[in-house]
Design an enzyme around this catalytic site. Structure first.
Site, PDB file in Angstrom:
ATOM      1  N   GLU A  25       0.853  -1.358  -0.219  1.00  0.00           N
ATOM      2  CA  GLU A  25       0.049  -0.024   0.036  1.00  0.00           C
ATOM      3  C   GLU A  25       0.823   1.154   0.099  1.00  0.00           C
ATOM      4  O   GLU A  25       1.952   1.128   0.504  1.00  0.00           O
ATOM      5  CB  GLU A  25      -0.826  -0.132   1.259  1.00  0.00           C
ATOM      6  CG  GLU A  25      -1.709   1.120   1.400  1.00  0.00           C
ATOM      7  CD  GLU A  25      -2.815   0.861   2.581  1.00  0.00           C
ATOM      8  OE1 GLU A  25      -2.890   0.165   3.370  1.00  0.00           O
ATOM      9  OE2 GLU A  25      -3.776   1.910   2.642  1.00  0.00           O
ATOM     10  N   GLU A 173     -12.741  -2.314   2.410  1.00  0.00           N
ATOM     11  CA  GLU A 173     -13.220  -2.033   3.752  1.00  0.00           C
ATOM     12  C   GLU A 173     -14.273  -0.955   3.684  1.00  0.00           C
ATOM     13  O   GLU A 173     -14.216   0.291   4.208  1.00  0.00           O
ATOM     14  CB  GLU A 173     -12.119  -1.413   4.874  1.00  0.00           C
ATOM     15  CG  GLU A 173     -11.062  -2.735   5.113  1.00  0.00           C
ATOM     16  CD  GLU A 173     -10.071  -2.454   6.389  1.00  0.00           C
ATOM     17  OE1 GLU A 173     -10.163  -1.619   6.909  1.00  0.00           O
ATOM     18  OE2 GLU A 173      -9.617  -3.337   6.460  1.00  0.00           O
ATOM     19  N   TYR A 240      -6.671  -9.030  11.218  1.00  0.00           N
ATOM     20  CA  TYR A 240      -5.194  -8.806  11.975  1.00  0.00           C
ATOM     21  C   TYR A 240      -5.045  -9.365  13.493  1.00  0.00           C
ATOM     22  O   TYR A 240      -5.985  -9.485  14.188  1.00  0.00           O
ATOM     23  CB  TYR A 240      -4.771  -7.218  12.339  1.00  0.00           C
ATOM     24  CG  TYR A 240      -4.644  -6.650  10.957  1.00  0.00           C
ATOM     25  CD1 TYR A 240      -3.142  -6.810  10.260  1.00  0.00           C
ATOM     26  CD2 TYR A 240      -5.774  -6.194  10.097  1.00  0.00           C
ATOM     27  CE1 TYR A 240      -3.281  -6.009   9.104  1.00  0.00           C
ATOM     28  CE2 TYR A 240      -5.508  -5.421   8.958  1.00  0.00           C
ATOM     29  CZ  TYR A 240      -4.104  -5.538   8.150  1.00  0.00           C
ATOM     30  OH  TYR A 240      -4.185  -4.899   7.015  1.00  0.00           O
ATOM     31  N   GLU A 296      -6.290  -9.143   3.577  1.00  0.00           N
ATOM     32  CA  GLU A 296      -5.176  -8.578   4.727  1.00  0.00           C
ATOM     33  C   GLU A 296      -5.238  -9.304   5.850  1.00  0.00           C
ATOM     34  O   GLU A 296      -6.211  -9.856   6.522  1.00  0.00           O
ATOM     35  CB  GLU A 296      -5.811  -7.019   5.235  1.00  0.00           C
ATOM     36  CG  GLU A 296      -5.616  -6.039   3.916  1.00  0.00           C
ATOM     37  CD  GLU A 296      -6.104  -4.612   4.260  1.00  0.00           C
ATOM     38  OE1 GLU A 296      -6.012  -4.325   5.547  1.00  0.00           O
ATOM     39  OE2 GLU A 296      -6.399  -3.991   3.474  1.00  0.00           O
ATOM     40  N   GLN A 345       2.084  -6.129   5.645  1.00  0.00           N
ATOM     41  CA  GLN A 345       2.451  -5.849   4.262  1.00  0.00           C
ATOM     42  C   GLN A 345       3.581  -6.161   3.751  1.00  0.00           C
ATOM     43  O   GLN A 345       4.476  -6.564   4.466  1.00  0.00           O
ATOM     44  CB  GLN A 345       2.043  -4.317   4.001  1.00  0.00           C
ATOM     45  CG  GLN A 345       0.597  -3.901   4.308  1.00  0.00           C
ATOM     46  CD  GLN A 345       0.201  -2.363   3.825  1.00  0.00           C
ATOM     47  OE1 GLN A 345       1.084  -1.820   2.856  1.00  0.00           O
ATOM     48  NE2 GLN A 345      -0.782  -2.002   4.294  1.00  0.00           N
TER      49      GLN A 345
HETATM   50  O1  AHR Z   1      -2.923  -2.691   6.286  1.00  0.00           O
HETATM   51  C1  AHR Z   1      -3.256  -1.394   6.962  1.00  0.00           C
HETATM   52  C2  AHR Z   1      -4.474  -0.957   6.899  1.00  0.00           C
HETATM   53  O2  AHR Z   1      -5.354  -1.965   7.464  1.00  0.00           O
HETATM   54  C3  AHR Z   1      -5.398  -0.949   5.480  1.00  0.00           C
HETATM   55  O3  AHR Z   1      -4.993   0.062   4.641  1.00  0.00           O
HETATM   56  C4  AHR Z   1      -6.804  -1.150   5.634  1.00  0.00           C
HETATM   57  O4  AHR Z   1      -7.430  -1.653   4.651  1.00  0.00           O
HETATM   58  C5  AHR Z   1      -6.781  -2.072   7.028  1.00  0.00           C
HETATM   59  O5  AHR Z   1      -7.654  -1.354   8.006  1.00  0.00           O
END
Ligand code: AHR
Length: 494
Positions: A25, A173, A240, A296, A345
């Site tokens: 990103e 998102e 996450y 993600e 990432q």
């Molecule tokens: O990966 C960081 C951020 O996490 C991304 O931009 C978003 O899609 C998510 O909330």
């Protein structure tokens, strides 16, 4: 004693190579500095891309790369990133650190990067603040072969042939940074935007809908119910792993034993999330034609002290290596529905596989897990019955072992096993009906000598893969001794 029983005859199908995808990103130092330094940089580069990074990424056999966001995607206007550099719009990256984005890394630069590292592009379009026309013209610009206004402009910008493009995300998102929408509204918008994401010539686009956040099952239900299957190849999921809570995600280094357990327990929750989202998808799509795309995933800690909080820079330890391996084991178990995942990432952001500092570059423990696990790409999933001990810290219980097995086209079995225990070695006995005492077995291990063992720019090889031979084969049984905090991959050829 931990036990595994492997049954080669039971399989959930093939492990799609795209499960080993990445995400890059316009955030912090991922694109600028991490990938792109520009052709005039004194950092060794190929056409402006860091040479060390290209070489390291090529070794991973990365199948697919998602770009330009993330939250950035729903603020990105692709026209700002084409044409001569001096004419490209300078803007503020409002979402990530408020820094100037000069748009030097745009569509052409991304597509060229994919060519250089031999990976497929996965582009995420702007639904939140972009128009249907803008999205539709971007797809035309990239993929139209022949005479069209967009193809002409592409040619004027130096690229005559269209790029092959298979994966296209319609927003990111959209329940949050991508427009704060309700699922009902997004599902309708998706239908409209996706209609104009066209297939030109031979190019066939697989459209991916912006899916739920974590356990928002209502979002999945509404999308599956309201979006026709022929318009949606995939539905995404973001999840996450962190330590405590969103407001205080814990530290990447110097953490306590309990935080190790918390991060592992949170990571293992991926299995529950995929199972529950899949159950809903199964109701509307029993034939499993819509893929679940975990585009993600990874660890998200408090940023490294002294760094820009909007850059999401964090160190990466043996704990992250285990998080990656555990996630892969879970994705394999769901390979009949999960067809792509993208770690967040690629470089210098969150659970990065590579960290850079000026001309220096290090490979993180997570990088090494990607390298050890690449043998599973496109292999056949094998059923594995795991009986594991449980370990506990301050009430947080986790299994000691996580494992996966696949068999490749040449008939070689690959078994990957993780020991999540920070203090003790774990013994594993593995029953494999077809195993012979003279089978050819080779192993690789990555292990830590401390909970937060990591590589630094001064000491880049603290956590590195090494040959592994702490196993004994007998007819039908393999016994393995796994050191604490380790990931092992064995290749077994009878
Ligand atoms: O990966 C960081 C951020 O996490 C991304 O931009 C978003 O899609 C998510 O909330």
């Amino acid at each position: 004693m931990n036990k595994i029983k492997i049954d080669q005859k039971i399989t959930k199908g093939q492990i799609d190579k795209n499960i080993y995808g990445h995400f890059a990103e316009h955030l912090g130092r991922c694109i600028y500095e991490g990938i792109w330094v520009g052709p005039d940089s004194d950092i060794p580069n190929v056409e402006g891309y860091r040479k060390d990074v290209i070489d390291a990424l090529k070794d991973l056999d990365i199948p697919v790369l998602r770009w330009p966001g993330g939250c950035f995607a729903d603020e990105y206007h692709w026209r700002d990133g084409i044409g001569p550099y001096e004419n490209r719009k300078r803007m503020v990256n409002t979402h990530w650190g408020g820094v100037v984005e000069n748009n030097h890394f745009g569509t052409h630069e991304f597509m060229r990067f994919c060519e250089l590292i031999d990976t497929e592009p996965y582009i995420c379009g702007n639904v939140g603040s972009g128009t249907v026309q803008e999205m539709s013209e971007w797809v035309e610009y990239m993929t139209f072969d022949g005479e069209s206004p967009m193809a002409k402009e592409r040619e004027e910008n130096g690229r005559e042939k269209p790029w092959p493009l298979t994966y296209f995300g319609v927003g990111n998102e959209n329940w949050g940074c991508g427009g704060n929408m309700r699922p009902e509204y997004y599902a309708d918008l998706y239908r409209r935007y996706a209609t104009y994401v066209r297939n030109y010539g031979e190019n066939r686009i697989r459209k991916i809908a912006g899916g739920p956040n974590i356990d928002d099952y209502h979002w999945t239900e509404v999308c599956m119910k309201n979006i026709p299957k022929q318009l949606m190849w995939g539905l995404s999921l973001h999840y996450y792993s962190f330590t405590r809570c969103w407001e205080d995600k814990g530290e990447a280094l110097g953490f306590m034993e309990k935080e190790w357990h918390e991060v592992m327990a949170n990571t293992l929750r991926m299995d529950e999330l995929i199972t529950k989202h899949t159950n809903i998808m199964d109701v509307y799509d029993p034939g499993k034609s819509v893929a679940l795309i975990v585009d993600e995933w990874g660890t998200w800690y408090n940023v490294e002290p002294g760094t820009n909080p909007g850059f999401l820079y964090q160190q990466n330890t043996i704990r992250d290596a285990l998080v990656a391996a555990v996630n892969f084991n879970i994705f394999h178990d769901h390979c009949d529905r999960v067809k792509m995942t993208n770690i967040a990432q690629m470089i210098n952001v969150l659970q990065a596989v590579i960290l850079t500092e000026r001309e220096k570059m290090i490979l993180t423990p997570t990088y090494h897990v990607f390298n050890m696990y690449k043998v599973h790409q496109e292999a056949q999933h094998i059923h594995l019955e795991l009986d594991t001990e449980t370990i506990e810290c301050d009430g947080v219980k986790i299994p000691a072992i996580s494992a996966t097995a696949t068999v490749n086209a040449e008939g070689v079995t690959h078994l990957s096993i993780c020991n999540l225990d920070t203090a003790s070695a774990q013994t594993m006995s593995c029953l494999m009906a077809d195993l012979t005492a003279d089978a050819k077995i080779a192993g690789t291990i990555i292990a830590g000598n401390a909970r937060d063992a990591h590589n630094s720019f001064d000491n880049p090889e603290v956590v590195a893969p090494a040959p592994f031979d702490a196993f004994k084969a007998a007819d039908g049984c393999l016994s393995i001794e796994l050191p604490p905090m380790s990931v092992v991959t064995l290749s077994i050829a009878n």
